[in-house]
Design a protein around this motif. Structure first.
Motif, PDB file in Angstrom:
ATOM      1  N   SER B  14       0.853  -1.191   0.000  1.00  0.00           N
ATOM      2  CA  SER B  14       0.000   0.000   0.000  1.00  0.00           C
ATOM      3  C   SER B  14       0.886   1.237   0.000  1.00  0.00           C
ATOM      4  O   SER B  14       2.052   1.187   0.426  1.00  0.00           O
ATOM      5  CB  SER B  14      -0.906   0.018   1.233  1.00  0.00           C
ATOM      6  OG  SER B  14      -1.766  -1.094   1.220  1.00  0.00           O
ATOM      7  N   GLU B  15       0.332   2.325  -0.481  1.00  0.00           N
ATOM      8  CA  GLU B  15       1.089   3.580  -0.466  1.00  0.00           C
ATOM      9  C   GLU B  15       1.521   3.898   0.961  1.00  0.00           C
ATOM     10  O   GLU B  15       0.784   3.643   1.915  1.00  0.00           O
ATOM     11  CB  GLU B  15       0.230   4.726  -1.003  1.00  0.00           C
ATOM     12  CG  GLU B  15       0.245   4.825  -2.516  1.00  0.00           C
ATOM     13  CD  GLU B  15      -0.277   6.152  -3.028  1.00  0.00           C
ATOM     14  OE1 GLU B  15      -1.401   6.524  -2.638  1.00  0.00           O
ATOM     15  OE2 GLU B  15       0.424   6.796  -3.822  1.00  0.00           O
ATOM     16  N   ALA B  16       2.709   4.458   1.062  1.00  0.00           N
ATOM     17  CA  ALA B  16       3.326   4.862   2.334  1.00  0.00           C
ATOM     18  C   ALA B  16       3.963   3.701   3.094  1.00  0.00           C
ATOM     19  O   ALA B  16       4.633   3.926   4.108  1.00  0.00           O
ATOM     20  CB  ALA B  16       2.359   5.602   3.257  1.00  0.00           C
ATOM     21  N   ALA B  65      20.292   1.567  -1.051  1.00  0.00           N
ATOM     22  CA  ALA B  65      20.640   0.152  -0.985  1.00  0.00           C
ATOM     23  C   ALA B  65      21.870   0.001  -0.112  1.00  0.00           C
ATOM     24  O   ALA B  65      22.713   0.895  -0.037  1.00  0.00           O
ATOM     25  CB  ALA B  65      20.904  -0.411  -2.374  1.00  0.00           C
ATOM     26  N   GLU B  66      21.957  -1.144   0.538  1.00  0.00           N
ATOM     27  CA  GLU B  66      23.095  -1.411   1.403  1.00  0.00           C
ATOM     28  C   GLU B  66      23.843  -2.641   0.925  1.00  0.00           C
ATOM     29  O   GLU B  66      23.251  -3.721   0.748  1.00  0.00           O
ATOM     30  CB  GLU B  66      22.638  -1.621   2.849  1.00  0.00           C
ATOM     31  CG  GLU B  66      23.813  -1.767   3.815  1.00  0.00           C
ATOM     32  CD  GLU B  66      23.391  -1.854   5.259  1.00  0.00           C
ATOM     33  OE1 GLU B  66      22.180  -2.015   5.521  1.00  0.00           O
ATOM     34  OE2 GLU B  66      24.279  -1.767   6.131  1.00  0.00           O
ATOM     35  N   PHE B  67      25.130  -2.467   0.711  1.00  0.00           N
ATOM     36  CA  PHE B  67      26.016  -3.560   0.314  1.00  0.00           C
ATOM     37  C   PHE B  67      26.534  -4.214   1.592  1.00  0.00           C
ATOM     38  O   PHE B  67      27.213  -3.575   2.401  1.00  0.00           O
ATOM     39  CB  PHE B  67      27.166  -3.009  -0.524  1.00  0.00           C
ATOM     40  CG  PHE B  67      28.268  -3.986  -0.808  1.00  0.00           C
ATOM     41  CD1 PHE B  67      29.601  -3.646  -0.569  1.00  0.00           C
ATOM     42  CD2 PHE B  67      27.993  -5.238  -1.323  1.00  0.00           C
ATOM     43  CE1 PHE B  67      30.626  -4.543  -0.844  1.00  0.00           C
ATOM     44  CE2 PHE B  67      29.013  -6.135  -1.596  1.00  0.00           C
ATOM     45  CZ  PHE B  67      30.337  -5.789  -1.351  1.00  0.00           C
ATOM     46  N   LYS B  78      13.196   1.567   0.459  1.00  0.00           N
ATOM     47  CA  LYS B  78      12.587   2.892   0.367  1.00  0.00           C
ATOM     48  C   LYS B  78      11.635   3.008   1.547  1.00  0.00           C
ATOM     49  O   LYS B  78      10.816   2.117   1.781  1.00  0.00           O
ATOM     50  CB  LYS B  78      11.837   3.086  -0.952  1.00  0.00           C
ATOM     51  CG  LYS B  78      11.298   4.511  -1.116  1.00  0.00           C
ATOM     52  CD  LYS B  78      10.751   4.767  -2.499  1.00  0.00           C
ATOM     53  CE  LYS B  78      10.307   6.223  -2.617  1.00  0.00           C
ATOM     54  NZ  LYS B  78       9.786   6.571  -3.957  1.00  0.00           N
ATOM     55  N   PRO B  79      11.747   4.075   2.344  1.00  0.00           N
ATOM     56  CA  PRO B  79      10.959   4.170   3.574  1.00  0.00           C
ATOM     57  C   PRO B  79       9.450   4.284   3.340  1.00  0.00           C
ATOM     58  O   PRO B  79       8.666   3.780   4.133  1.00  0.00           O
ATOM     59  CB  PRO B  79      11.475   5.442   4.252  1.00  0.00           C
ATOM     60  CG  PRO B  79      12.572   5.979   3.415  1.00  0.00           C
ATOM     61  CD  PRO B  79      12.676   5.204   2.165  1.00  0.00           C
ATOM     62  N   SER B  80       9.054   4.927   2.225  1.00  0.00           N
ATOM     63  CA  SER B  80       7.629   5.169   2.007  1.00  0.00           C
ATOM     64  C   SER B  80       7.364   5.171   0.505  1.00  0.00           C
ATOM     65  O   SER B  80       7.782   6.094  -0.205  1.00  0.00           O
ATOM     66  CB  SER B  80       7.234   6.519   2.631  1.00  0.00           C
ATOM     67  OG  SER B  80       5.883   6.829   2.345  1.00  0.00           O
TER      68      SER B  80
END
Lengths: 112, 113
Positions: B14-16, B65-67, B78-80
């Protein structure tokens, strides 16, 4: 200015025909690629050229023949087209060293 | 063999909501890592890339992104999310021993408005 351009964008043709897709990049890159994206969105590399030399040739039927007249162009010729060749074909290029790939808009090939 | 795996074939949010898409690559020495996005009917566009340095990479449109070298992972976050994030997301890797960029099978992200 489009960095990597492919023509045509759409191609509908009958089985058994021969067709070509053209690709040009104006980024000054040394390496160009052809990728095939199937109906499930899976992207598979087909060929790669570096300064007009073939450096990658994955397991692709020999009906597919790439040609690179110069390092800015990489064309793909397909003989005796089959239904299974229907896909989106993407051209891409990379520069020297650590760079990402820049993609063309894709050519949607439909064999009927 | 050199390969890239994306664990999620289709993610619906869902959005957010917050997003995390998994990506793992097989061991093969030094790598460059990428996330690409493909909006419906369009070509692939680069979201972000990792070559060296800070393992937390920030890209366009709020993606990061985290390596994690020990896990051979490069997860996208992505937080939201927004409805406009609906697209296909591809993780990709280039091994230093090879010139080609190998793509994962892609994750389709659908966002409910």
């Amino acid at each position: 200015d489009t960095a990597v351009s492919q023509t045509p964008k759409y191609l509908v043709t009958q089985m058994g025909n021969d067709k070509s897709i053209k690709c040009e990049q104006n980024l000054g890159h040394d390496t160009m690629y052809w990728y095939k994206q199937d109906s499930k969105k899976f992207l598979k590399i087909m060929f790669s050229y570096n300064n007009k030399e073939l450096i990658i040739n994955e397991t692709v039927p020999n009906r597919f023949s790439p040609k690179s007249p110069d390092k800015a162009h990489l064309n793909l010729h397909i003989n005796s087209l089959e239904l299974g060749d229907s896909a989106v074909y993407f051209c891409a290029s990379t520069g020297a060293g650590n760079t990402e790939a820049f993609f063309g808009q894709g050519t949607r090939l439909t064999v009927v | 063999a050199q390969s890239v795996s994306q664990h999620n074939h289709h993610v619906i949010l869902s959005e957010a909501a917050s997003l995390e898409l998994g990506c793992n690559y097989s061991y093969g020495g030094t790598v460059n890592l990428f996330w690409y996005v493909q909006y419906p009917g369009q070509h692939l566009q680069l979201l972000l890339k990792y070559f060296s340095g800070d393992p937390l990479v920030k890209g366009i449109k709020g993606f990061e992104a985290e390596f994690i070298k020990s896990k051979f992972s490069f997860n996208l976050r992505k937080p939201s999310v927004q409805w406009s994030d609906t697209a296909e997301y591809f993780c990709a890797v280039r091994y230093s021993s090879a010139s080609k960029i190998i793509f994962g099978s892609g994750t389709r992200l659908s966002i409910r408005p």
